[in-house]
Design an enzyme around this catalytic site. Structure first.
Site, PDB file in Angstrom:
ATOM      1  N   THR A   1       0.846  -1.195   0.000  1.00  0.00           N
ATOM      2  CA  THR A   1       0.000   0.000   0.000  1.00  0.00           C
ATOM      3  C   THR A   1       0.881   1.244   0.000  1.00  0.00           C
ATOM      4  O   THR A   1       1.829   1.337   0.773  1.00  0.00           O
ATOM      5  CB  THR A   1      -0.931  -0.016   1.234  1.00  0.00           C
TER       6      THR A   1
ATOM      7  N   CYS B   1      26.582   9.044   4.127  1.00  0.00           N
ATOM      8  CA  CYS B   1      26.524   7.612   4.431  1.00  0.00           C
ATOM      9  C   CYS B   1      27.866   7.089   4.907  1.00  0.00           C
ATOM     10  O   CYS B   1      27.919   6.124   5.651  1.00  0.00           O
ATOM     11  CB  CYS B   1      26.116   6.843   3.204  1.00  0.00           C
TER      12      CYS B   1
END
Ligand SMILES: *Cc1c(COP(=O)(O)O)cnc(C)c1O
Length: 404
Positions: free
Chosen positions: A237, A327
């Site tokens: 969803t 990162c």
């Protein structure tokens, strides 16, 4: 003193206009977009509108947009999905040594699964030689993956030319455009791109949403299995509020692109000129040709000092910048991008990225120019590397440092 945020390539604040259009989807418009009743229909209409807004940002048709959870997912899906769908055709990928980890580590994973990967080198300015690209193509090549613009240096790659090469050899072409959209014109039709990835939180939408453009007719296996959402491309969803926010952010980015470019470019140039003229012993990382760099990015190495200590010292003045990519910070390895550019290790360690955004002001830039030169000098005065450079050869400290 108020804080100064110069780390927009890591993430950006959600724009007020974006948050505004998202809120109803956390309140009354709660339906599941797959439901047939009124509650579902309200929401599915909003998803389709967002698809059009996203598609317009890179001149695509809305049917070809797949909503995903982030840029990293989009890159994974584009690469793994294409390789899986085309495994009868070949097992060779061409990418570059300066990609974001979302691409680089996906390719390294695929190598372990038996795929062949060519990592194209870059020159000292971080630019590609397209002769290398053509020379790397084999009968087995099924995918070329080259980022539109680099998150660390801001370098912009010749995507249109690469698209022409990909088409000539009938090879699928993926580009990570996370840093490019909203900053420079991006057109998937002109550039013959088959797969393109964007991320919401880099352009004033929230974290946790992104989009993948897939050219009509492009074969790509799904990574997520389950429901039939996103025309079977991605089960699950949808993050409706996030997607509505992404749509709005794309609409704003497109409408404001020219104004953004001119404004941010002028501020970045002011910062770049100031830093280059006021701080000695520094190296610009990335191409010196400002036309070939994102308008908002400046990456410089300050000889003799550690990037991390500079960041902490700037932080004391409320200035947020970044070393390497977000990162990799926290690790002791210098950035792979600096490594690929053959930046000398100690200079790579002092690489510092300033990335500006639409909210950046001239007085903020001037404040940085006031603080930075003195901060660099203070750190250098404490640095044995710097001091040894000025004493006679055979200095003991220097030897110690060299041995480390
Ligand atoms: C930030 C970034 C990504 C990852 O996007 P997320 O939404 O944080 O997963 C991928 N590629 C580039 C070039 C980026 O700058």
């Amino acid at each position: 003193m108020s804080n100064i945020y110069l780390d927009y390539n890591a993430t950006s604040p959600v724009r007020p206009e974006v948050l505004e259009v998202m809120l109803p989807f956390y309140r009354e418009q709660f339906g599941n977009p797959s439901s047939v009743h009124w509650a579902g229909r309200q929401v599915s209409g909003a998803l389709e509108k967002a698809r059009e807004q996203v598609a317009a940002l890179f001149n695509d048709s809305p049917a070809e947009i797949v909503f995903v959870s982030c840029g990293s997912e989009g890159d994974n899906m584009a690469i793994k999905g294409t390789l899986d769908a085309l495994k009868e055709k070949g097992n060779h990928i061409i990418t570059t040594s300066i990609e974001h980890p979302a691409v680089l580590e996906t390719c390294q994973y695929l190598e372990k699964q038996g795929y062949d990967v060519t990592y194209l080198p870059v020159d000292r300015d971080g630019m590609l030689d397209l002769d290398d690209l053509e020379a790397a193509i084999t009968e087995k090549t099924v995918l070329i993956s080259v980022m539109w613009a680099n998150n660390e240096t801001g370098n912009i790659y010749p995507i249109e030319q690469i698209g022409r090469i990909a088409r000539k050899y009938n090879i699928r072409f993926h580009t990570d455009a996370v840093q490019a959209v909203g900053k420079i014109p991006v057109d998937v039709q002109k550039a013959n791109v088959d797969l393109l990835v964007i991320s919401g939180h880099k352009i004033g939408a929230p974290k946790g949403v992104g989009a993948l453009y897939v050219r009509r007719g492009t074969r790509m296996s799904a990574l997520m299995h389950g429901g039939h959402q996103e025309r079977n491309r991605r089960a699950g969803t949808q993050n409706v509020a996030g997607i509505v926010g992404l749509g709005k952010a794309c609409e704003l980015a497109l409408a404001e692109l020219d104004e953004y470019y001119d404004r941010v470019r002028a501020l970045r140039d002011r910062l770049e000129d100031g830093v280059l003229s006021q701080v000695p012993d520094i190296k610009l990382n990335g191409t010196p040709d400002r036309e070939k760099r994102l308008p908002n990015t400046l990456n410089v190495s300050f000889a003799y000092i550690e990037g991390e200590s500079l960041l902490l010292n700037l932080d004391m003045f409320g200035i947020a910048a970044s070393s390497g990519s977000a990162c990799t910070s926290g690790s002791l390895e210098p950035s792979h991008v600096m490594g690929a550019m053959c930046v000398e290790v100690t200079l790579a360690h002092s690489s510092t990225r300033f990335s500006l955004g639409p909210e950046t002001t001239e007085s903020e830039i001037d404040k940085v120019l006031e603080v930075l030169p003195a901060t660099v000098q203070r750190l250098r005065d404490m640095s044995p590397l710097y001091n040894c450079g000025r004493t006679a050869e055979g200095c003991e400290t220097c030897e110690t440092v060299r041995r480390i």
